[in-house]
Motif scaffolding. Structure first.
Motif, PDB file in Angstrom:
ATOM      1  N   GLY A  45       0.729  -1.157   0.114  1.00 42.15           N
ATOM      2  CA  GLY A  45       0.079  -0.056   0.117  1.00 42.15           C
ATOM      3  C   GLY A  45       0.715   1.456  -0.134  1.00 42.15           C
ATOM      4  N   CYS A  46       2.106   1.173  -0.503  1.00 44.16           N
ATOM      5  CA  CYS A  46       2.983   2.253  -0.494  1.00 44.16           C
ATOM      6  C   CYS A  46       2.781   2.814  -2.170  1.00 44.16           C
ATOM      7  N   PRO A  47       2.573   4.212  -2.491  1.00 43.16           N
ATOM      8  CA  PRO A  47       2.656   4.590  -3.766  1.00 43.16           C
ATOM      9  C   PRO A  47       3.966   4.599  -4.369  1.00 43.16           C
ATOM     10  N   ILE A  48       3.939   4.206  -5.634  1.00 45.56           N
ATOM     11  CA  ILE A  48       4.934   3.954  -6.562  1.00 45.56           C
ATOM     12  C   ILE A  48       5.201   5.102  -7.171  1.00 45.56           C
ATOM     13  N   ALA A  49       6.227   5.724  -7.033  1.00 42.74           N
ATOM     14  CA  ALA A  49       6.809   6.987  -7.956  1.00 42.74           C
ATOM     15  C   ALA A  49       6.555   6.760  -9.714  1.00 42.74           C
ATOM     16  N   GLY A  50       5.976   7.661 -10.288  1.00 43.07           N
ATOM     17  CA  GLY A  50       5.970   7.784 -11.669  1.00 43.07           C
ATOM     18  C   GLY A  50       5.056   8.762 -12.177  1.00 43.07           C
ATOM     19  N   PRO A  51       4.752   8.459 -13.447  1.00 41.83           N
ATOM     20  CA  PRO A  51       3.806   9.549 -14.139  1.00 41.83           C
ATOM     21  C   PRO A  51       2.376   9.342 -13.775  1.00 41.83           C
ATOM     22  N   LYS A  52       1.765  10.400 -13.922  1.00 43.32           N
ATOM     23  CA  LYS A  52       0.376  10.509 -13.529  1.00 43.32           C
ATOM     24  C   LYS A  52      -0.405  10.701 -14.746  1.00 43.32           C
ATOM     25  N   ARG A  53      -1.415   9.659 -15.154  1.00 46.00           N
ATOM     26  CA  ARG A  53      -2.176   9.705 -16.213  1.00 46.00           C
ATOM     27  C   ARG A  53      -3.401  10.386 -16.051  1.00 46.00           C
ATOM     28  N   ALA A  54      -4.016  11.070 -17.029  1.00 49.46           N
ATOM     29  CA  ALA A  54      -5.227  11.820 -16.921  1.00 49.46           C
ATOM     30  C   ALA A  54      -6.486  10.992 -16.730  1.00 49.46           C
ATOM     31  N   ARG A  55      -6.567   9.742 -17.408  1.00 51.18           N
ATOM     32  CA  ARG A  55      -7.268   8.754 -17.377  1.00 51.18           C
ATOM     33  C   ARG A  55      -7.553   8.343 -15.790  1.00 51.18           C
ATOM     34  N   VAL A  56      -6.415   8.217 -14.930  1.00 52.07           N
ATOM     35  CA  VAL A  56      -6.519   7.886 -13.523  1.00 52.07           C
ATOM     36  C   VAL A  56      -7.122   8.824 -12.831  1.00 52.07           C
ATOM     37  N   GLN A  57      -6.791  10.174 -13.115  1.00 57.11           N
ATOM     38  CA  GLN A  57      -7.102  11.216 -12.364  1.00 57.11           C
ATOM     39  C   GLN A  57      -8.793  11.213 -12.376  1.00 57.11           C
ATOM     40  N   ALA A  58      -9.140  11.222 -13.927  1.00 56.37           N
ATOM     41  CA  ALA A  58     -10.469  11.323 -14.038  1.00 56.37           C
ATOM     42  C   ALA A  58     -11.376  10.114 -13.729  1.00 56.37           C
ATOM     43  N   ARG A  59     -10.762   8.795 -13.537  1.00 52.75           N
ATOM     44  CA  ARG A  59     -11.482   7.775 -12.897  1.00 52.75           C
ATOM     45  C   ARG A  59     -11.720   7.992 -11.458  1.00 52.75           C
ATOM     46  N   GLN A  60     -10.679   8.518 -10.657  1.00 51.74           N
ATOM     47  CA  GLN A  60     -10.601   8.523  -9.300  1.00 51.74           C
ATOM     48  C   GLN A  60     -11.738   9.660  -9.217  1.00 51.74           C
ATOM     49  N   VAL A  61     -11.964  10.834  -9.683  1.00 56.41           N
ATOM     50  CA  VAL A  61     -13.072  11.509  -9.720  1.00 56.41           C
ATOM     51  C   VAL A  61     -14.265  10.886  -9.605  1.00 56.41           C
ATOM     52  N   PHE A  62     -14.434  10.046 -10.513  1.00 61.85           N
ATOM     53  CA  PHE A  62     -15.712   9.333 -10.791  1.00 61.85           C
ATOM     54  C   PHE A  62     -15.899   8.240  -9.475  1.00 61.85           C
ATOM     55  N   CYS A  63     -14.985   7.723  -9.059  1.00 58.71           N
ATOM     56  CA  CYS A  63     -15.230   6.648  -7.891  1.00 58.71           C
ATOM     57  C   CYS A  63     -15.537   7.326  -6.791  1.00 58.71           C
ATOM     58  N   TYR A  64     -14.836   8.562  -6.426  1.00 56.66           N
ATOM     59  CA  TYR A  64     -14.982   9.158  -5.186  1.00 56.66           C
ATOM     60  C   TYR A  64     -16.214  10.056  -5.354  1.00 56.66           C
ATOM     61  N   GLY A  65     -16.892  10.111  -6.449  1.00 57.19           N
ATOM     62  CA  GLY A  65     -18.119  10.776  -6.753  1.00 57.19           C
ATOM     63  C   GLY A  65     -19.187   9.678  -6.176  1.00 57.19           C
ATOM     64  N   LEU A  66     -19.174   8.432  -6.267  1.00 51.13           N
ATOM     65  CA  LEU A  66     -20.016   7.488  -5.943  1.00 51.13           C
ATOM     66  C   LEU A  66     -19.835   6.979  -4.538  1.00 51.13           C
ATOM     67  N   ALA A  67     -18.662   7.436  -4.031  1.00 51.58           N
ATOM     68  CA  ALA A  67     -18.226   6.772  -2.660  1.00 51.58           C
ATOM     69  C   ALA A  67     -19.530   6.935  -1.565  1.00 51.58           C
ATOM     70  N   ALA A  68     -20.076   8.299  -1.481  1.00 47.45           N
ATOM     71  CA  ALA A  68     -21.040   8.548  -0.389  1.00 47.45           C
ATOM     72  C   ALA A  68     -22.220   7.677  -0.615  1.00 47.45           C
ATOM     73  N   ASP A  69     -22.676   7.363  -1.966  1.00 45.51           N
ATOM     74  CA  ASP A  69     -23.948   6.681  -2.010  1.00 45.51           C
ATOM     75  C   ASP A  69     -23.400   5.069  -1.614  1.00 45.51           C
ATOM     76  N   LEU A  70     -22.441   4.738  -1.920  1.00 45.68           N
ATOM     77  CA  LEU A  70     -21.824   3.499  -1.301  1.00 45.68           C
ATOM     78  C   LEU A  70     -21.652   3.154   0.178  1.00 45.68           C
ATOM     79  N   GLY A  71     -21.512   4.472   0.695  1.00 47.82           N
ATOM     80  CA  GLY A  71     -21.700   4.270   2.285  1.00 47.82           C
ATOM     81  C   GLY A  71     -20.354   4.794   3.007  1.00 47.82           C
ATOM     82  N   TRP A  72     -19.426   5.190   2.007  1.00 50.73           N
ATOM     83  CA  TRP A  72     -18.165   5.982   2.549  1.00 50.73           C
ATOM     84  C   TRP A  72     -18.219   6.999   3.255  1.00 50.73           C
ATOM     85  N   LEU A  73     -18.000   7.495   4.474  1.00 47.69           N
ATOM     86  CA  LEU A  73     -18.050   8.601   5.345  1.00 47.69           C
ATOM     87  C   LEU A  73     -16.955   9.571   5.306  1.00 47.69           C
ATOM     88  N   GLY A  74     -15.894   9.133   4.532  1.00 50.76           N
ATOM     89  CA  GLY A  74     -14.701   9.908   4.372  1.00 50.76           C
ATOM     90  C   GLY A  74     -14.838  11.140   3.564  1.00 50.76           C
TER      91      GLY A  74
END
Length: 367
Positions: A45-74
């Motif tokens: 669970g340690c981040p690996i240094a390297g390039p950041k891709r646009a698709r990953v940033q956008a996908r993570q926005v999507f994932c955390y946009g659904l997080a509250a509906d799925l019960g995450w209180l963070g």
């Protein structure tokens, strides 16, 4: 019996997502100092240094946009904004398109990345971002339209079904936000593209790469990805549910049957990577993401048709997915069963969240 087992599976996977995956991919998965989300984490669970891709940033926005509906209180909104800010500040080019990667920068523009930015903006708009609709309309206007249907790449490459599939997903997401209008028409166009150009009439299979005007290569040279049979099927079913398009549902069910029959290894109960145009295996190794698409396709098929065999198929797909989540650090996964590499790709969270969300909606009768 299968329906009650699906509820148990839903509870287990939601707990894994809410208690383990969402917290881990926010902290340490987000680069709180440098901006954006890390592309990969190692087996502990340690981040690996390297390039950041646009698709990953956008996908993570999507994932955390659904997080509250799925019960995450963070801090789901903070996580969404963290991804949005880096997309706009460092990935968006002066021409309004989004570069492939940063750290170091790569100004290449990929249709696939633009599709996920549109999906992220739909999720942001659904969460109250008043600027997202204008951003999305501006980006849509810059995409290269293919006269024969769908969208072409930016660099003269072969016509590719994959980014068009994710554009379909983004258009459906925007239609859910806005209702009738241009986004619905765009989604209708992608459904028509799939059913008239991408799906082979004789086999019912949907191929990956095409020549001019979506001309398919000879059958032995085609690539048919089982994961994409399931993924396109899910999208066509969503379109059918939204529009009443019965042929889209029929095409989707045929894609699912084909994917299950030709694209699943029955001994290991996992979807394999690739078939040829004659539906013979050309890559029998595995990746995580086809397992998630297999799961949500069977779930939605069961909800729409009432066919009890779909619930049994969904349970089998959930068991197959579980093989990839069985790693020493909960909240992480392996990308392949054949590789000993236990680094986890952030991009896979999007597939996992999508499958668990579908499972939750089906179990609760919210389709």
């Amino acid at each position: 019996m299968a329906r009650s087992e699906l509820r148990t599976e839903r509870d287990r996977l939601k707990a894994w997502l809410v208690e383990r995956a969402f917290p881990l991919w926010w902290d340490p998965g987000a680069d709180l100092a440098g901006g954006g989300f890390h592309d990969r984490m190692d087996a502990v669970g340690c981040p690996i240094a390297g390039p950041k891709r646009a698709r990953v940033q956008a996908r993570q926005v999507f994932c955390y946009g659904l997080a509250a509906d799925l019960g995450w209180l963070g801090p789901w909104r903070e996580a969404m904004d963290h991804g949005r800010v880096v997309l706009e500040a460092r990935f968006r080019r002066p021409d309004g398109l989004y570069r492939n990667r940063i750290d170091p920068p790569d100004d290449t523009v990929d249709l696939y990345d633009q599709a996920f930015v549109l999906l992220a903006d739909a999720c942001l708009a659904a969460r109250g971002d008043a600027d997202a609709p204008a951003r999305a309309r501006a980006l849509l206007s810059r995409l290269p339209i293919e006269p024969a249907g769908g969208f072409a790449g930016f660099n003269g490459e072969a016509l590719d079904a994959n980014p068009n599939m994710h554009l379909f997903e983004a258009f459906l997401a925007w239609t859910a936000v806005t209702g009738d209008g241009p986004w619905r028409e765009a989604a209708k166009g992608q459904a028509r593209l799939a059913m008239t150009r991408l799906i082979d009439f004789e086999t019912g299979a949907l191929s990956e790469l095409f020549g001019p005007q979506w001309t398919p290569p000879p059958a032995p040279e085609r690539q048919v990805w089982p994961g994409h049979q399931f993924e396109w099927a899910w999208l066509l079913m969503r379109w059918s549910l939204m529009s009443g398009d019965a042929p889209a549902l029929s095409a989707a069910l045929r894609l699912i049957e084909l994917g299950e029959r030709a694209g699943v290894d029955p001994e290991r109960n996992v979807a394999i990577n690739a078939l040829d145009g004659n539906l013979g295996p050309i890559d029998a190794t595995t990746r995580l993401w086809p397992q998630t698409e297999r799961l949500r396709a069977h779930l939605l098929a069961g909800a729409l048709t009432g066919d009890e065999t779909c619930w049994d198929a969904a349970l089998k797909a959930a068991d197959g997915l579980g093989l990839f989540l069985d790693v020493p650090t909960p909240g992480l996964w392996r990308d392949s069963l054949e590789s000993g590499d236990l680094t986890a790709a952030a991009s896979s969270l999007y597939h996992i969240v999508g499958a668990i969300r579908e499972l939750d909606q089906v179990v609760e009768g919210r389709v």
